[in-house]
Design a protein around this motif. Structure first.
Motif, PDB file in Angstrom:
ATOM      1  N   SER A  96     -16.795  -0.307  -4.144  1.00 31.15           N
ATOM      2  CA  SER A  96     -14.887  -0.306  -4.176  1.00 31.15           C
ATOM      3  C   SER A  96     -14.338   0.930  -3.435  1.00 31.15           C
ATOM      4  N   ARG A  97     -12.715   0.288  -3.987  1.00 29.87           N
ATOM      5  CA  ARG A  97     -12.620   1.657  -4.279  1.00 29.87           C
ATOM      6  C   ARG A  97     -12.206   3.000  -4.168  1.00 29.87           C
ATOM      7  N   GLN A  98     -13.222   2.598  -5.498  1.00 29.26           N
ATOM      8  CA  GLN A  98     -13.158   3.695  -6.543  1.00 29.26           C
ATOM      9  C   GLN A  98     -13.419   5.179  -6.322  1.00 29.26           C
ATOM     10  N   PHE A  99     -14.050   5.745  -5.698  1.00 30.95           N
ATOM     11  CA  PHE A  99     -14.685   6.838  -5.020  1.00 30.95           C
ATOM     12  C   PHE A  99     -13.447   7.252  -3.651  1.00 30.95           C
ATOM     13  N   ARG A 100     -12.979   6.292  -3.361  1.00 27.58           N
ATOM     14  CA  ARG A 100     -11.815   6.724  -2.173  1.00 27.58           C
ATOM     15  C   ARG A 100     -11.403   7.800  -1.786  1.00 27.58           C
ATOM     16  N   ASP A 101     -11.392   8.713  -3.128  1.00 24.81           N
ATOM     17  CA  ASP A 101     -10.073   9.310  -3.235  1.00 24.81           C
ATOM     18  C   ASP A 101     -10.909  11.371  -3.436  1.00 24.81           C
ATOM     19  N   ILE A 102     -12.232  10.833  -4.217  1.00 22.13           N
ATOM     20  CA  ILE A 102     -12.668  11.472  -3.734  1.00 22.13           C
ATOM     21  C   ILE A 102     -13.633  12.382  -2.537  1.00 22.13           C
ATOM     22  N   VAL A 103     -13.769  10.800  -1.977  1.00 24.48           N
ATOM     23  CA  VAL A 103     -13.979  11.444  -0.748  1.00 24.48           C
ATOM     24  C   VAL A 103     -13.287  11.645   0.811  1.00 24.48           C
ATOM     25  N   ASP A 104     -11.497  11.757   0.468  1.00 26.28           N
ATOM     26  CA  ASP A 104     -10.601  12.310   1.040  1.00 26.28           C
ATOM     27  C   ASP A 104     -10.603  13.587   0.898  1.00 26.28           C
ATOM     28  N   GLN A 105     -10.936  14.192  -0.587  1.00 28.37           N
ATOM     29  CA  GLN A 105     -11.044  15.269  -1.064  1.00 28.37           C
ATOM     30  C   GLN A 105     -12.243  15.627  -0.454  1.00 28.37           C
ATOM     31  N   GLY A 106     -12.881  15.241   0.346  1.00 28.86           N
ATOM     32  CA  GLY A 106     -14.565  16.212   0.816  1.00 28.86           C
ATOM     33  C   GLY A 106     -14.566  16.604   0.062  1.00 28.86           C
ATOM     34  N   ILE A 217      -2.889 -12.319  -1.744  1.00 31.68           N
ATOM     35  CA  ILE A 217      -1.834 -11.937  -3.191  1.00 31.68           C
ATOM     36  C   ILE A 217      -3.013 -10.072  -2.834  1.00 31.68           C
ATOM     37  N   TYR A 218      -4.308 -10.448  -2.985  1.00 33.03           N
ATOM     38  CA  TYR A 218      -5.242  -9.190  -3.123  1.00 33.03           C
ATOM     39  C   TYR A 218      -5.261  -8.365  -1.730  1.00 33.03           C
ATOM     40  N   ARG A 219      -5.128  -9.917  -1.041  1.00 32.26           N
ATOM     41  CA  ARG A 219      -5.635  -8.662   0.769  1.00 32.26           C
ATOM     42  C   ARG A 219      -4.023  -8.204   0.806  1.00 32.26           C
ATOM     43  N   ASP A 220      -3.246  -9.150   1.545  1.00 30.18           N
ATOM     44  CA  ASP A 220      -1.791  -9.083   1.902  1.00 30.18           C
ATOM     45  C   ASP A 220      -0.797  -8.360   1.463  1.00 30.18           C
ATOM     46  N   LYS A 371     -21.465 -16.806   5.714  1.00 24.81           N
ATOM     47  CA  LYS A 371     -20.760 -15.697   5.707  1.00 24.81           C
ATOM     48  C   LYS A 371     -19.231 -16.157   5.291  1.00 24.81           C
ATOM     49  N   SER A 372     -19.265 -18.013   5.740  1.00 27.35           N
ATOM     50  CA  SER A 372     -17.852 -17.985   5.342  1.00 27.35           C
ATOM     51  C   SER A 372     -17.937 -17.958   3.766  1.00 27.35           C
ATOM     52  N   ARG A 373     -18.542 -18.002   2.803  1.00 27.54           N
ATOM     53  CA  ARG A 373     -18.798 -18.381   1.789  1.00 27.54           C
ATOM     54  C   ARG A 373     -17.717 -17.235   0.528  1.00 27.54           C
ATOM     55  N   GLN A 374     -18.465 -16.096   1.576  1.00 27.23           N
ATOM     56  CA  GLN A 374     -18.202 -14.177   0.770  1.00 27.23           C
ATOM     57  C   GLN A 374     -16.927 -14.158   0.691  1.00 27.23           C
ATOM     58  N   LEU A 375     -16.190 -13.758  -0.512  1.00 29.04           N
ATOM     59  CA  LEU A 375     -15.392 -13.118  -0.335  1.00 29.04           C
ATOM     60  C   LEU A 375     -15.105 -11.999  -1.263  1.00 29.04           C
ATOM     61  N   PRO A 376     -14.446 -11.393  -0.864  1.00 28.68           N
ATOM     62  CA  PRO A 376     -14.607  -9.911  -1.599  1.00 28.68           C
ATOM     63  C   PRO A 376     -14.248  -9.443  -3.014  1.00 28.68           C
ATOM     64  N   ASN A 377     -14.850  -8.835  -3.563  1.00 34.41           N
ATOM     65  CA  ASN A 377     -13.810  -9.147  -4.877  1.00 34.41           C
ATOM     66  C   ASN A 377     -12.686  -7.532  -5.156  1.00 34.41           C
ATOM     67  N   THR A 378     -12.115  -7.705  -6.023  1.00 32.77           N
ATOM     68  CA  THR A 378     -10.624  -6.859  -6.552  1.00 32.77           C
ATOM     69  C   THR A 378     -10.969  -5.489  -6.287  1.00 32.77           C
ATOM     70  N   GLU A 379     -11.605  -4.789  -6.252  1.00 32.83           N
ATOM     71  CA  GLU A 379     -12.184  -3.124  -6.515  1.00 32.83           C
ATOM     72  C   GLU A 379     -12.306  -3.565  -5.333  1.00 32.83           C
ATOM     73  N   MET A 380     -12.707  -4.657  -3.872  1.00 33.40           N
ATOM     74  CA  MET A 380     -13.113  -3.539  -2.510  1.00 33.40           C
ATOM     75  C   MET A 380     -11.939  -4.040  -1.840  1.00 33.40           C
ATOM     76  N   LEU A 381     -10.343  -4.637  -2.480  1.00 31.51           N
ATOM     77  CA  LEU A 381      -9.156  -4.731  -1.933  1.00 31.51           C
ATOM     78  C   LEU A 381      -7.816  -4.089  -2.182  1.00 31.51           C
ATOM     79  N   LEU A 382      -8.694  -3.707  -3.481  1.00 27.06           N
ATOM     80  CA  LEU A 382      -6.891  -2.921  -4.482  1.00 27.06           C
ATOM     81  C   LEU A 382      -8.102  -1.352  -4.448  1.00 27.06           C
ATOM     82  N   ASP A 383      -6.602  -0.977  -4.689  1.00 25.39           N
ATOM     83  CA  ASP A 383      -6.635   1.300  -5.299  1.00 25.39           C
ATOM     84  C   ASP A 383      -7.201   0.759  -6.541  1.00 25.39           C
ATOM     85  N   PRO A 384      -7.709   2.226  -7.415  1.00 23.07           N
ATOM     86  CA  PRO A 384      -7.381   1.385  -8.892  1.00 23.07           C
ATOM     87  C   PRO A 384      -6.371   1.703  -9.492  1.00 23.07           C
ATOM     88  N   ASP A 385      -5.239   2.335  -8.943  1.00 27.06           N
ATOM     89  CA  ASP A 385      -4.120   1.951  -9.864  1.00 27.06           C
ATOM     90  C   ASP A 385      -3.555   0.804  -9.656  1.00 27.06           C
TER      91      ASP A 385
END
Length: 420
Positions: A96-106, A217-220, A371-385
């Motif tokens: 998910s996007r849960q670890f994006r902040d610590i990636v950005d901080q190196g 709603i979740y992505r856009d 692949k047409s049935r694959q739908l990302p879960n919300t943690e892949m689309l939304l930041d944790p906040d």
């Protein structure tokens, strides 16, 4: 000492002399120690992660287990340790996007060389790659593909309620819940925790609202779609399910809810496929004691989620070697097959031995091929906040006497307040 003995000893000494000086046995290299932080503490989860630990130890490592109960608590512990200079060698996050902040901080080492050797670009699903690859670099090793919207049901409970087939629509599912209630069973096994309420909502959203509205709603972040009649209908159907839970649901752990289905006291649980590990631990077999279906109809969306391990930044060569060995072992075909068979997930790669996987997992693998049935879960689309803010809205709506219109307004406001 006799002459014969003396001659034997002398001959042995001569032979050793001719053979040259004795060589000391090569020293056995010290194992690569790795402290591994994770939140897998239930019976099925513990059996699953043991497969990675055993494989790592066989490969020359020394797994040091550091389980922290609760996903939120485990992630918070990891981040605190990284910031405090006492980071584990590897730590679990969701894919998910849960670890994006610590990636950005190196603060994480990348796994580009491991990914290149493992051909991740070509074997991993795009939904997984998009979550773990940031600015062209891999920062996490994915270990499973989970689908958080499976329906698991007790065959004995269905038989007792006179249910002869799996529901084909959401309305038929509601009829089945009524039959289970009339039979004196808990219709819907549920744990009233915030994250479980969100999983239940997203399952209803994906199946009732459909992928187009879900992504709008979740992505856009389309606030107008939040106020639509279609989204109101999702909220109404979600809230209707509360009447089919039991008084003990609030605060119940997910695996305790699964145990109700395992025992036949409850009919159905809507939960991620990690719940299968609890059935397996209890000696039950998919298709025999329990059944599973991932939605309604042949084209139901398959919500994709999962778990991954990140590797905190370090300049110590032996720790880096341990990290790369861990990432290699966890994503290798053999450990993937053994882990998935116990965890309930499906492997991240297609080239594994599927013979040990159960009926539900084989269904999931077949669906993932479309692949047409694959739908990302919300943690892949939304930041944790934002994800957390929406969880709060939904738990308030679920647990209070509120209207769907007020829930729509609160949902839209949370999106406005947490834009990025």
């Amino acid at each position: 000492m006799s002459k014969a003995t003396t001659g034997t000893v002398a001959g042995a000494v001569l032979a050793l002399t001719l053979a040259g000086p004795a060589r000391a046995a090569a020293p056995v290299p010290a194992p690569l120690k790795a402290t591994v932080s994770h939140w897998w503490t239930s019976g099925g989860e513990s059996a699953a992660i043991r497969q990675f630990a055993d494989a790592f130890n066989r490969a020359g490592g020394q797994w040091i287990d550091q389980a922290v109960a609760g996903a939120d608590q485990s992630r918070a512990s990891t981040i605190n340790r990284i910031v405090g200079g006492n980071a584990p060698v590897a730590a679990q996050f969701n894919t998910s996007r849960q670890f994006r902040d610590i990636v950005d901080q190196g603060l994480l080492n990348n796994l580009d060389d491991v990914a290149a050797r493992g051909n991740w670009d070509n074997i991993l699903p795009r939904t997984i790659i998009d979550a773990i690859k940031v600015d062209g670099h891999y920062y996490a090793a994915p270990v499973d593909i989970h689908m958080p919207a499976w329906f698991f049901y007790s065959k004995a409970a269905f038989a007792r309620a006179g249910i002869k087939a799996e529901p084909a629509t959401f309305d038929e599912f509601m009829q089945h819940l009524d039959l289970l209630k009339r039979a004196g069973l808990i219709p819907l096994a549920f744990g009233g925790q915030v994250w479980q309420e969100k999983i239940l909502f997203d399952a209803v959203f994906a199946l009732v609202g459909g992928p187009a509205l879900y992504l709008k709603i979740y992505r856009d972040r389309d606030v107008r779609a939040v106020h639509s009649p279609a989204f109101r209908d999702v909220l109404v159907k979600f809230r209707r399910l509360r009447a089919y839970t039991d008084p003990g649901a609030p605060g119940r752990n997910w695996n305790d809810a699964t145990a109700l289905v395992v025992s036949g006291r409850a009919g159905v649980q809507i939960m991620g496929d990690w719940a299968k590990g609890e059935f397996t631990t209890a000696g039950q077999v998919a298709g025999r004691e329990f059944g599973c279906f991932p939605g309604f109809g042949p084209k139901a969306p398959y919500v994709v989620a999962g778990d991954a391990f990140v590797f905190p930044k370090t300049g110590k060569p032996h720790v880096v070697r341990a990290q790369k060995l861990l990432a290699t072992v966890m994503t290798a075909p053999g450990p993937q097959a053994e882990f998935s068979a116990r965890k309930g997930s499906i492997p991240i790669r297609p080239d594994v031995d599927m013979s040990k996987l159960d009926l539900c997992a084989r269904k999931g693998i077949e669906i993932m091929a479309d692949k047409s049935r694959q739908l990302p879960n919300t943690e892949m689309l939304l930041d944790p906040d934002l994800n957390g803010a929406l969880q709060d809205v939904l738990t308030n709506y679920w647990n209070r006497d509120d209207t769907p219109e007020r829930a729509q307004q609160a949902f839209a406001q949370a999106m406005k307040d947490n834009t990025w």
